[in-house]
Enzyme design. Structure first.
Site, mmCIF file in Angstrom:
data_model
loop_
_atom_site.group_PDB
_atom_site.id
_atom_site.type_symbol
_atom_site.label_atom_id
_atom_site.label_comp_id
_atom_site.label_asym_id
_atom_site.label_seq_id
_atom_site.Cartn_x
_atom_site.Cartn_y
_atom_site.Cartn_z
ATOM 1 N N GLU A 148 -112.121 -68.865 25.503
ATOM 2 C CA GLU A 148 -110.693 -68.554 25.545
ATOM 3 C C GLU A 148 -109.898 -69.680 26.203
ATOM 4 O O GLU A 148 -110.245 -70.157 27.286
ATOM 5 C CB GLU A 148 -110.417 -67.275 26.347
ATOM 6 C CG GLU A 148 -108.911 -66.996 26.383
ATOM 7 C CD GLU A 148 -108.486 -65.835 27.268
ATOM 8 O OE1 GLU A 148 -109.335 -65.202 27.907
ATOM 9 O OE2 GLU A 148 -107.263 -65.585 27.303
ATOM 10 N N ASP A 160 -110.785 -71.268 44.273
ATOM 11 C CA ASP A 160 -109.430 -71.799 44.434
ATOM 12 C C ASP A 160 -109.105 -71.785 45.929
ATOM 13 O O ASP A 160 -109.145 -70.734 46.564
ATOM 14 C CB ASP A 160 -108.456 -70.901 43.649
ATOM 15 C CG ASP A 160 -107.018 -71.379 43.754
ATOM 16 O OD1 ASP A 160 -106.781 -72.458 44.318
ATOM 17 O OD2 ASP A 160 -106.115 -70.659 43.269
ATOM 18 N N ASP A 217 -106.211 -72.924 48.713
ATOM 19 C CA ASP A 217 -104.811 -73.331 48.748
ATOM 20 C C ASP A 217 -104.344 -73.518 50.191
ATOM 21 O O ASP A 217 -104.737 -72.782 51.087
ATOM 22 C CB ASP A 217 -103.955 -72.239 48.079
ATOM 23 C CG ASP A 217 -102.575 -72.742 47.756
ATOM 24 O OD1 ASP A 217 -102.344 -73.115 46.602
ATOM 25 O OD2 ASP A 217 -101.724 -72.762 48.674
#
Ligand code: ZN
Length: 414
Positions: A42, A107, A109
């Site tokens: 995808e 992830d 941050d």
């Protein structure tokens, strides 16, 4: 608000974006079934209108490139490999559209470190605060290799103030959601991000991996938190967020009183004050078990400030999407460049993390200017080393899939 200039973006997707190594990486064969690769992968697209489309898939590099050069997306994201091509989602039975594989992703941050960074705030970033991300990467690399045995992964600058890790080993890609959550349970040591809240004491004895991480973080804590960022020079902040790490009400009130009477002491001095006050003002402050507990509180604070903090939603589901490497960040115009790769039998490649400076990351407008001046030659731009780094990473997959000689190919031929 996006500041993307459509002409620049058209140029970027038409002449600069390194489709080939990205495709080679996404199209690599997995050991059990060589057919489940890019054709069933995808890709989600944020179009220039702001509309967002999911379940695109591309059977060939040519079609992938055509779609991007025609649509000029703001960005595109990478999702899972399904049991059928995602673009056929509406025409096949639900049972034939199951997510099967995807890289294990993380992830990290800068947002999550805001309570302890004083050099910048909000979306701003500088070389000083980037060190929070460098340290997180350092701790993660050792953990991924030593504790999980992963060998193929890379880190990408997220374009503004964080980094994404793509663990690409077959074993990590095959993990189901429960296994991904189990990995997170292991790794996610600092769960509560509220810096004013008492942290639940981390269970002792420490797990060997936390002990190892703490050893790495201790020196950085002195240099970066206590000396460079110095978040607790502000007395109010020290009372709220430093003393929040301790459990003895008497110690807390003694420190508070002392700091209010002697304002503006540095974080490093305050850190030492705590031991000093405990030993001098509290009758029980010299007892070995009390000293031991004080040490544990300090260790927990070191972990709370510097241990990697994850956006857990990104990791825990196989179908979660994550921005593709080399996209343009719409606000900073930075290229989301890979900054470090790790591959089987190789040490960490390319940029040592200390070498990457987010403020000098290749930017869309600079690239366009450089290429229009040098006759469209990407090889003289500052993007080149990042593309070379990623090309080198994907060569493993190329060698695995294609028998023709590739050694003499131009590494920038994409
Ligand atoms: Zn900064």
């Amino acid at each position: 608000m996006s500041v993307l200039n459509q002409q620049d973006m058209q140029f970027y997707y038409g002449h600069v974006y390194p489709y080939k190594p990205i495709y080679q990486w996404l199209n690599r064969s997995f050991s059990d079934n060589g057919t489940r690769n890019m054709i069933n992968r995808e890709i989600a697209i944020e179009f220039k209108t702001g509309a967002y489309g999911r379940y695109f898939s591309f059977p060939t590099l040519k079609l992938f490139k055509e779609k991007m050069t025609n649509d000029i997306p703001n960005r595109f994201e990478i999702g899972a490999i399904y049991s059928s091509p995602p673009k056929k989602k509406d025409s096949v039975l639900k049972n034939s559209m199951k997510p099967l594989e995807k890289e294990l992703v993380f992830d990290i941050d800068m947002d999550d470190y805001d309570g302890y960074r004083t050099c910048c705030s909000g979306a701003q970033i500088c070389g000083k605060c980037w060190k929070f991300i460098e340290i997180a990467i350092k701790v993660m690399n050792i953990t991924l290799v030593e504790d999980f045995g992963f060998e193929e992964f890379f880190w990408v600058f997220s374009g503004r103030r964080g980094a994404h890790c793509w663990v690409s080993d077959t074993r990590s890609c095959l993990m189901n959601d429960l296994q991904r959550r189990n990995v997170l349970d292991y790794l996610n040591v600092v769960k509560d991000r509220d810096i004013e809240k008492k942290i639940g004491m981390i269970h002792r004895p420490l797990h060997p991996f936390i002990e190892r991480s703490l050893t790495i973080l201790k020196q950085d804590f002195v240099d970066i938190i206590l000396r460079e960022q110095d978040p607790w020079r502000d007395d109010e902040q020290a009372i709220k967020t430093l003393l929040a790490g301790f459990y003895d009400k008497n110690l807390i009130s003694h420190c508070k009183k002392y700091w209010l009477e002697n304002p503006g002491r540095s974080s490093e001095v305050k850190w030492c004050d705590i031991d000093f006050i405990a030993a001098r003002a509290l009758t029980y402050g010299k007892k070995p078990e009390y000293i031991e507990k004080l040490k544990h509180c300090k260790e927990d604070l070191i972990l709370k400030t510097l241990y990697p903090k994850f956006d857990i939603e990104v990791t825990k589901q196989m179908i979660h999407l994550l921005k593709a490497p080399f996209c343009i960040h719409p606000k900073t115009l930075n290229v989301c460049v890979p900054i470090m790769t790790h591959n089987k039998g190789q040490d960490l490649q390319g940029f040592s993390i200390q070498d990457f400076d987010p403020t000098e990351c290749p930017k869309l407008n600079d690239l366009i200017n450089a290429m229009s001046e040098n006759g469209m030659d990407i090889s003289t731009t500052n993007l080149r080393p990042y593309v070379e780094l990623f090309n080198k990473f994907t060569q493993t997959y190329v060698k695995g899939q294609v028998s023709v000689k590739r050694e003499h190919e131009n590494p920038l031929d994409f």
